[in-house]
Design an enzyme around this catalytic site. Structure first.
Site, PDB file in Angstrom:
ATOM      1  CE  LYS A 105      27.633  -8.367  68.150  1.00 29.71           C
ATOM      2  NZ  LYS A 105      26.945  -9.398  68.924  1.00 29.71           N
TER       3      LYS A 105
ATOM      4  CE  LYS B 117      18.507  -6.942  65.594  1.00 28.44           C
ATOM      5  NZ  LYS B 117      17.534  -7.968  65.316  1.00 28.44           N
TER       6      LYS B 117
ATOM      7  CE  LYS C 297      15.059  -4.445  74.407  1.00 27.91           C
ATOM      8  NZ  LYS C 297      14.293  -5.549  73.842  1.00 27.91           N
TER       9      LYS C 297
END
Ligand code: TRP
Length: 335
Positions: free
Chosen positions: A197, A200, A115
């Site tokens: 995967k 979102k 991040k």
């Protein structure tokens, strides 16, 4: 334990649109857990502000996630579904646990590294201590089990370390949580790259089916799904795209992969994709209708928010007071 039930805690961020993968892989299965566990599902809006958020958007998404949980079948009488920011114990315990966590431990967190690379202009202290807030979330409810994805395992390990460290000094204050390994849902992969995967945060909107996608969008995304040039519909590793479509089909229809392979024997990929699209629409359309119904009932959702925050505050304050006493904060005069 609460009553005779073990406690389950999980937190979800209201950032990004939930996908079919989130639904079939997690949410759908959680509905059955409330009989066995005392469940807490927090919309972790305090975690979300570790990256900059648009205020109106954050509020909207938080409410729609909470609504979606109810629409998916989590009964808010049996599951405590609440906003983290409405329960002050989270911030209070997080501060205390910060003082029991080492810089070196936080430095090793791979999500922090990822991040901070992604948000290089805003590497704030909250981003760094994010896992400590997560530890507070879990430990406040004395959770026995925490359903988490593989990406959160390192944070759960840290939570256990912090809890054990605290218990070693002050006695048995915290329950040591375990990762929940129960009946796992279907693992749904990206429609554009079946080795990844479904996520979102995928940048390619065709890779993921979002829970609020309309029927035509769902059909179109299925039609565009990446397959292969084998030309046969079999459930096997060599055909990851086809296998993923079959997984989606099975998770939506309740059929087994053998049944599905039999059903599509001799069919072309186009027919399979069409059937998958219809099966997904068949699952998501009713869910979307329930969301729309619930959204109209503002008073009901408001009452869920209020009642569950009160319950969460009550349960979590018990742990917080115990911790405050153990570490030597002055006693509160009785009212
Ligand atoms: N960090 C988790 C995520 O991004 C969300 C989360 C916050 C969480 N607190 C939690 C998950 C406690 C499980 C338990 O997915």
């Amino acid at each position: 334990m609460i009553g005779d039930k073990k406690v389950l805690f999980s937190g979800m961020q209201a950032t990004g649109n939930l996908t079919l993968g989130n639904y079939l892989g997690a949410l759908k299965n959680w509905v059955s857990l409330s009989d066995e566990y005392e469940c807490f599902y927090s919309v972790v809006d305090m975690h979300s502000i570790t990256v900059r958020q648009d205020p109106a958007e954050l509020r909207r998404r938080a409410r729609s996630l909470l609504t979606l949980y109810i629409a998916a079948g989590l009964d808010p009488e049996k599951n405590c579904i609440y906003y983290q920011s409405h329960v002050s114990s989270h911030a209070e315990l997080a501060w205390i646990l910060n003082c029991f966590t080492y810089m070196g431990e936080l430095n090793r967190m791979t999500q922090f590294k990822d991040k901070s690379a992604k948000h290089a202009d805003n590497i704030n202290a909250g981003l760094f201590t994010y896992p400590v807030l997560m530890a507070a979330d879990i430990l406040l409810y004395q959770a026995d089990v925490v359903p988490v994805g593989i990406d959160q395992m390192q944070h759960l390990e840290l939570t256990r370390d912090i809890a054990q460290r605290f218990n070693a000094i002050y006695g048995d204050v915290f329950t040591i949580p375990e990762a929940y390994i129960g009946k796992v849902g279907a693992k749904i992969m990206s429609l554009q790259d079946p080795s990844k995967k479904m996520s979102k945060s995928d940048e390619n909107p065709n890779a993921s089916i979002y829970l609020m996608d309309d029927a035509d969008t769902i059909r179109r995304k299925c039609k565009r799904a990446v397959t292969d040039s084998e030309g046969v519909i079999l459930y096997r590793e060599e055909q990851p795209g086809i296998r993923n479509l079959l997984d989606i089909y099975c998770a939506c229809s309740g059929k087994t992969s053998e049944e599905a392979v039999k059903e599509f024997d001799g069919c072309g990929y186009g027919q399979l994709k069409e059937a998958v699209g219809e099966a997904v629409v068949g699952v998501l359309a009713p869910l979307q209708n329930r969301v729309k119904e619930l959204e109209k009932d503002k008073a009901y959702i408001d009452s869920v928010i209020k009642n569950n925050a009160e319950k969460a505050q009550y349960v979590s304050t018990k742990t917080l007071r115990k911790v405050q006493k153990k570490i030597g904060f002055p006693e509160r005069p009785r009212q």
